[in-house]
Design an enzyme around this catalytic site. Sequence first.
Site, PDB file in Angstrom:
ATOM      1  N   ARG A 169       0.822  -1.212   0.000  1.00 44.65           N
ATOM      2  CA  ARG A 169       0.000   0.000   0.000  1.00 44.65           C
ATOM      3  C   ARG A 169       0.858   1.266   0.000  1.00 44.65           C
ATOM      4  O   ARG A 169       0.423   2.315  -0.409  1.00 44.65           O
ATOM      5  CB  ARG A 169      -0.863   0.049   1.273  1.00 44.65           C
ATOM      6  CG  ARG A 169      -1.990  -0.942   1.317  1.00 44.65           C
ATOM      7  CD  ARG A 169      -2.555  -1.048   2.736  1.00 44.65           C
ATOM      8  NE  ARG A 169      -3.065   0.198   3.274  1.00 44.65           N
ATOM      9  CZ  ARG A 169      -4.305   0.663   3.119  1.00 44.65           C
ATOM     10  NH1 ARG A 169      -5.150  -0.023   2.413  1.00 44.65           N
ATOM     11  NH2 ARG A 169      -4.697   1.792   3.670  1.00 44.65           N
ATOM     12  N   ARG A 173       9.629   5.873  -3.431  1.00 45.16           N
ATOM     13  CA  ARG A 173       9.957   6.794  -4.525  1.00 45.16           C
ATOM     14  C   ARG A 173      11.386   7.286  -4.436  1.00 45.16           C
ATOM     15  O   ARG A 173      11.849   7.628  -3.347  1.00 45.16           O
ATOM     16  CB  ARG A 173       9.064   8.035  -4.465  1.00 45.16           C
ATOM     17  CG  ARG A 173       7.612   7.757  -4.571  1.00 45.16           C
ATOM     18  CD  ARG A 173       6.873   9.055  -4.858  1.00 45.16           C
ATOM     19  NE  ARG A 173       5.437   8.842  -4.755  1.00 45.16           N
ATOM     20  CZ  ARG A 173       4.694   9.270  -3.739  1.00 45.16           C
ATOM     21  NH1 ARG A 173       5.236   9.965  -2.773  1.00 45.16           N
ATOM     22  NH2 ARG A 173       3.405   9.016  -3.717  1.00 45.16           N
ATOM     23  N   ARG A 246      -8.789  -6.417  13.802  1.00 43.74           N
ATOM     24  CA  ARG A 246      -8.048  -5.552  14.722  1.00 43.74           C
ATOM     25  C   ARG A 246      -8.980  -4.427  15.132  1.00 43.74           C
ATOM     26  O   ARG A 246      -9.751  -3.905  14.319  1.00 43.74           O
ATOM     27  CB  ARG A 246      -6.808  -4.955  14.035  1.00 43.74           C
ATOM     28  CG  ARG A 246      -5.756  -5.971  13.725  1.00 43.74           C
ATOM     29  CD  ARG A 246      -5.203  -6.649  14.945  1.00 43.74           C
ATOM     30  NE  ARG A 246      -4.293  -5.787  15.711  1.00 43.74           N
ATOM     31  CZ  ARG A 246      -3.784  -6.128  16.888  1.00 43.74           C
ATOM     32  NH1 ARG A 246      -4.116  -7.281  17.468  1.00 43.74           N
ATOM     33  NH2 ARG A 246      -2.945  -5.314  17.501  1.00 43.74           N
ATOM     34  N   ARG A 277       0.216   5.722  16.513  1.00 39.03           N
ATOM     35  CA  ARG A 277       0.377   7.063  15.948  1.00 39.03           C
ATOM     36  C   ARG A 277      -0.390   8.075  16.764  1.00 39.03           C
ATOM     37  O   ARG A 277      -1.262   7.724  17.562  1.00 39.03           O
ATOM     38  CB  ARG A 277      -0.044   7.102  14.478  1.00 39.03           C
ATOM     39  CG  ARG A 277      -1.439   6.630  14.189  1.00 39.03           C
ATOM     40  CD  ARG A 277      -1.686   6.541  12.666  1.00 39.03           C
ATOM     41  NE  ARG A 277      -2.903   5.797  12.398  1.00 39.03           N
ATOM     42  CZ  ARG A 277      -3.269   5.317  11.218  1.00 39.03           C
ATOM     43  NH1 ARG A 277      -2.503   5.484  10.171  1.00 39.03           N
ATOM     44  NH2 ARG A 277      -4.394   4.652  11.066  1.00 39.03           N
ATOM     45  N   GLU A 303      -3.398   6.607  19.226  1.00 37.88           N
ATOM     46  CA  GLU A 303      -4.087   5.441  18.671  1.00 37.88           C
ATOM     47  C   GLU A 303      -3.397   4.167  19.150  1.00 37.88           C
ATOM     48  O   GLU A 303      -2.198   3.989  18.934  1.00 37.88           O
ATOM     49  CB  GLU A 303      -3.979   5.571  17.146  1.00 37.88           C
ATOM     50  CG  GLU A 303      -5.013   4.821  16.395  1.00 37.88           C
ATOM     51  CD  GLU A 303      -5.004   5.207  14.914  1.00 37.88           C
ATOM     52  OE1 GLU A 303      -4.994   6.416  14.579  1.00 37.88           O
ATOM     53  OE2 GLU A 303      -4.973   4.291  14.098  1.00 37.88           O
ATOM     54  N   TYR A 351      -9.955  -5.133   3.366  1.00 35.31           N
ATOM     55  CA  TYR A 351      -9.288  -3.905   3.821  1.00 35.31           C
ATOM     56  C   TYR A 351      -9.517  -2.816   2.772  1.00 35.31           C
ATOM     57  O   TYR A 351      -8.598  -2.410   2.084  1.00 35.31           O
ATOM     58  CB  TYR A 351      -7.800  -4.234   3.998  1.00 35.31           C
ATOM     59  CG  TYR A 351      -6.918  -3.190   4.650  1.00 35.31           C
ATOM     60  CD1 TYR A 351      -7.410  -1.998   5.164  1.00 35.31           C
ATOM     61  CD2 TYR A 351      -5.549  -3.424   4.758  1.00 35.31           C
ATOM     62  CE1 TYR A 351      -6.574  -1.069   5.756  1.00 35.31           C
ATOM     63  CE2 TYR A 351      -4.696  -2.505   5.348  1.00 35.31           C
ATOM     64  CZ  TYR A 351      -5.221  -1.331   5.845  1.00 35.31           C
ATOM     65  OH  TYR A 351      -4.376  -0.416   6.422  1.00 35.31           O
ATOM     66  N   ASP A 353     -10.158   0.836   1.259  1.00 39.97           N
ATOM     67  CA  ASP A 353     -10.087   2.264   1.508  1.00 39.97           C
ATOM     68  C   ASP A 353     -11.453   2.861   1.181  1.00 39.97           C
ATOM     69  O   ASP A 353     -12.302   2.207   0.575  1.00 39.97           O
ATOM     70  CB  ASP A 353      -9.024   2.903   0.601  1.00 39.97           C
ATOM     71  CG  ASP A 353      -7.609   2.553   1.055  1.00 39.97           C
ATOM     72  OD1 ASP A 353      -7.433   2.265   2.254  1.00 39.97           O
ATOM     73  OD2 ASP A 353      -6.700   2.575   0.212  1.00 39.97           O
TER      74      ASP A 353
END
Length: 371
Positions: A169, A173, A246, A277, A303, A351, A353
């Site tokens: 995901r 770069r 989860r 996070r 979190e 999962y 988005d």
Amino acid sequence: MYDYLIVGAGLYGAVFARLAANAGKKVLVIDKRSTVAGNIYTEKQEGINVHIYGAHIFHTNNKEVWDFLNGFATFNRFTNSPVANYKGELYSLPFNMYTFNKMWGVVTPDEAAAKIAEQRKVIKGEPKNLEEQAISLVGRDIYEKLIKGYTEKQWGRDCKDLPAFIIKRLPVRLTFDNNYFNALYQGIPIGGYTKMIENMLEGIEVRLNTDYLKNREELSTLAETVVYTGPIDAYFNYSLGTLEYRSVRFENETLDKPNFQGNAAVNYTDRETPWTRIIEHKWFEFGKDEQGNDLPKTVISREYSSEWKPGDEPYYPVNDEKNGALYEEYKKLAENEKKVIFGGRLGEYKYYDMDKTVEVAMAKFKTLGLN
Ligand code: UDP
């Protein structure tokens, strides 16, 4: 009699409801919560739209999805660019030239590529799990500092026991581009996700605090077809066993200062910090209220990831082999429920988005041949 009873007022349910209503169908949406918008629900606190069930940053390459949502919200120009904090060292995400420079002192793309090439040599053939996939993408140093700890906290499983696709995901770069997503369209709906969903549901009957699974005989008689967006295993009373999810717990704090961390998302990628996070919600809207004034306070969410147990909110399906096989069994049961459409992250155990969720809801609706 309704044509559709939609169970769950989250993104999938709201999109489906809108499309069905537009096609002249009679629709009832129910949700066991006291709010609409499912896990993209946002709530205003101190002038800030707080993402109560975790940060949601909309991004897509699908123009049809983008155009559809823009009918219900105007999106701002937020671009996700999380910072990783590894024991006080800060790194740019996703993995890009800023990250490689900080990690290895390399300056050019060639130097970065050479470092990665040298470190990935240990992986022979197709990567078999998340650890191998990560090392093969970015090398061992980045795996150890920015991936391993975060992933093991997030999923509660060893990186060797997780599927490779999860880490795919993230972009890698060799440029100085720290946009987390490779997407043509990206942003946060101005005024919050809740408002967007409310707009989508305008003119459609919604009953909140209504638990389908507790009253299913009665509720099912109300409509020709049920669109069920809850957990597929719960629908079948866990008869084949429980799928693993989860869950996430948030510790929210309002601070009497304008700026806590200077970014919407900071990932704590070491193993020792107990949270994964910290989200500072105001930065999704550039720290301003709707009139463009600076906001004096800030709201942050730590979190914590945990294994789901009955009674918790499920957030992420655990798409490993074991759960995948069990899901296939449930899917067979679902196919025999001729009156019911199963959809969304929980209904399809995927999962997804947000953009994918909208896409699959639209695609499912199209198969009905109503528009
Ligand atoms: N990930 C990581 N380090 C990070 C951020 C993400 O290793 O700092 C990995 C981790 O395995 C995670 C996956 O990338 O589960 C996907 O992260 P993403 O941020 O896309 O997940 P979400 O926002 O859906 O929780």
